[in-house]
Design a protein around this motif. Sequence first.
Motif, short mmCIF file in Angstrom:
data_model
loop_
_atom_site.label_atom_id
_atom_site.label_comp_id
_atom_site.label_asym_id
_atom_site.label_seq_id
_atom_site.Cartn_x
_atom_site.Cartn_y
_atom_site.Cartn_z
N ALA A 272 36.93 47.93 52.18
CA ALA A 272 37.62 47.68 50.92
C ALA A 272 38.22 46.29 50.90
CB ALA A 272 38.70 48.74 50.70
N VAL A 273 38.87 45.93 51.99
CA VAL A 273 39.48 44.59 52.07
C VAL A 273 38.38 43.52 52.09
CG1 VAL A 273 40.91 43.08 53.48
CG2 VAL A 273 41.54 45.48 53.20
N ALA A 274 37.33 43.77 52.84
CA ALA A 274 36.24 42.81 52.92
C ALA A 274 35.57 42.64 51.55
CB ALA A 274 35.21 43.26 53.95
N ALA A 275 35.35 43.75 50.85
CA ALA A 275 34.72 43.67 49.53
C ALA A 275 35.59 42.88 48.56
CB ALA A 275 34.48 45.07 48.98
N PHE A 276 36.90 43.07 48.66
CA PHE A 276 37.81 42.33 47.78
C PHE A 276 37.63 40.82 47.96
CE2 PHE A 276 41.89 40.38 46.73
CZ PHE A 276 42.10 40.88 45.45
N TYR A 277 37.51 40.39 49.21
CA TYR A 277 37.38 38.95 49.46
C TYR A 277 35.95 38.45 49.28
CZ TYR A 277 42.18 38.79 50.92
OH TYR A 277 43.55 38.86 50.94
N LEU A 278 34.97 39.30 49.57
CA LEU A 278 33.58 38.87 49.39
C LEU A 278 33.20 38.75 47.92
CD1 LEU A 278 31.78 40.88 52.21
CD2 LEU A 278 32.23 38.42 52.12
N LEU A 279 33.90 39.48 47.06
CA LEU A 279 33.63 39.40 45.64
C LEU A 279 34.52 38.36 44.96
CD1 LEU A 279 33.32 43.22 44.85
CD2 LEU A 279 31.48 41.55 45.01
N SER A 280 34.89 37.34 45.67
CA SER A 280 35.83 36.35 45.14
C SER A 280 35.29 35.59 43.93
CB SER A 280 36.23 35.36 46.24
OG SER A 280 35.09 34.65 46.69
N LYS A 281 33.97 35.55 43.78
CA LYS A 281 33.38 34.85 42.65
C LYS A 281 33.37 35.72 41.39
CE LYS A 281 31.02 31.42 45.13
NZ LYS A 281 32.07 30.53 45.48
N GLN A 282 33.64 37.01 41.55
CA GLN A 282 33.64 37.95 40.42
C GLN A 282 35.00 37.93 39.72
OE1 GLN A 282 30.84 39.61 39.62
NE2 GLN A 282 29.84 38.59 41.33
N ASP A 283 35.05 38.58 38.57
CA ASP A 283 36.33 38.72 37.86
C ASP A 283 37.29 39.54 38.72
OD1 ASP A 283 35.49 37.30 35.67
OD2 ASP A 283 34.82 39.08 34.57
N MET A 284 38.58 39.35 38.47
CA MET A 284 39.59 40.05 39.26
C MET A 284 39.48 41.57 39.10
SD MET A 284 42.00 40.03 41.44
CE MET A 284 42.72 38.43 41.62
N TRP A 285 39.17 42.04 37.89
CA TRP A 285 39.12 43.48 37.68
C TRP A 285 38.00 44.12 38.50
CZ3 TRP A 285 35.03 46.19 35.69
CH2 TRP A 285 34.03 45.46 35.05
N VAL A 286 36.89 43.42 38.71
CA VAL A 286 35.79 43.94 39.52
C VAL A 286 36.25 44.05 40.98
CG1 VAL A 286 33.47 43.47 40.40
CG2 VAL A 286 34.02 43.00 38.00
N ARG A 287 36.96 43.05 41.45
CA ARG A 287 37.46 43.06 42.83
C ARG A 287 38.46 44.20 43.03
NH1 ARG A 287 39.74 37.23 43.81
NH2 ARG A 287 39.87 38.00 45.94
N VAL A 288 39.36 44.38 42.06
CA VAL A 288 40.38 45.42 42.19
C VAL A 288 39.74 46.80 42.12
CG1 VAL A 288 42.40 46.44 41.06
CG2 VAL A 288 42.25 43.97 41.36
N VAL A 289 38.77 46.98 41.23
CA VAL A 289 38.09 48.28 41.13
C VAL A 289 37.35 48.59 42.43
CG1 VAL A 289 36.18 49.49 39.98
CG2 VAL A 289 37.91 48.31 38.62
N ALA A 290 36.67 47.61 43.00
CA ALA A 290 35.97 47.84 44.27
C ALA A 290 36.96 48.21 45.36
CB ALA A 290 35.19 46.58 44.66
N LEU A 291 38.08 47.50 45.41
CA LEU A 291 39.11 47.80 46.41
C LEU A 291 39.64 49.21 46.24
CD1 LEU A 291 41.08 46.55 48.61
CD2 LEU A 291 42.65 46.22 46.70
N LEU A 292 39.99 49.58 45.01
CA LEU A 292 40.57 50.90 44.76
C LEU A 292 39.57 52.03 45.02
CD1 LEU A 292 42.77 50.22 41.61
CD2 LEU A 292 43.49 50.46 43.99
N VAL A 293 38.31 51.82 44.63
CA VAL A 293 37.30 52.86 44.85
C VAL A 293 37.09 53.09 46.35
CG1 VAL A 293 34.84 53.39 44.63
CG2 VAL A 293 36.14 52.60 42.64
N LEU A 294 36.96 52.03 47.11
CA LEU A 294 36.75 52.18 48.55
C LEU A 294 37.99 52.76 49.24
CD1 LEU A 294 34.68 48.99 49.31
CD2 LEU A 294 33.91 51.35 49.45
N LEU A 295 39.18 52.37 48.80
CA LEU A 295 40.39 52.95 49.37
C LEU A 295 40.51 54.44 49.03
CD1 LEU A 295 43.10 50.17 48.92
CD2 LEU A 295 42.02 50.93 51.03
N ALA A 296 40.14 54.81 47.80
CA ALA A 296 40.17 56.22 47.42
C ALA A 296 39.18 57.02 48.26
CB ALA A 296 39.84 56.36 45.93
N MET A 297 38.02 56.44 48.54
CA MET A 297 37.05 57.13 49.40
C MET A 297 37.61 57.29 50.82
SD MET A 297 33.55 55.31 48.01
CE MET A 297 32.60 55.79 49.42
N ALA A 298 38.31 56.27 51.31
CA ALA A 298 38.90 56.34 52.65
C ALA A 298 39.97 57.43 52.71
CB ALA A 298 39.50 54.99 53.03
#
Length: 127
Positions: A28-54
């Motif tokens: 989740a943390v890695a995805a947040f930083y690897l998606l740095s070129k994407q919009d912030m909402w995409v990064r936050v959604v990826a972070l939250l989805v992966l954290l929810a799965m964890a």
Amino acid sequence: MANPQIETVSTGADKAKLAVAGVLVVGAVAAFYLLSKQDMWVRVVALLVLLAMAVATFFTSEPGKQLIAFGQDSAKEVKKVVWPTRKEAGQMTLYVFAFVVVMALFLWLTDKTLEWVLYDLVLGWKR
């Protein structure tokens, strides 16, 4: 007689679930930083989805189930507490404030007395 310690058996499946949960958190943390070129909402959604799965993976393991049971037992115990009335809470607060003021005065008087004894009487330093 000493209290016997409760031993919990951790199965391989539980260890694997905990490992997967840890990998998902790191992912989740890695995805947040690897998606740095994407919009912030995409990064936050990826972070939250992966954290929810964890979190979901953790709560399916035995330690997660024990944590849920502990929380439920704690909630039951809190309901058993006899809480003070508003009047009692206010009185106790005033008692605490009064005690703090008395202790502050006592410590101030003690400090000034020791200062007078040491500096004026023992050392002879006059101000």
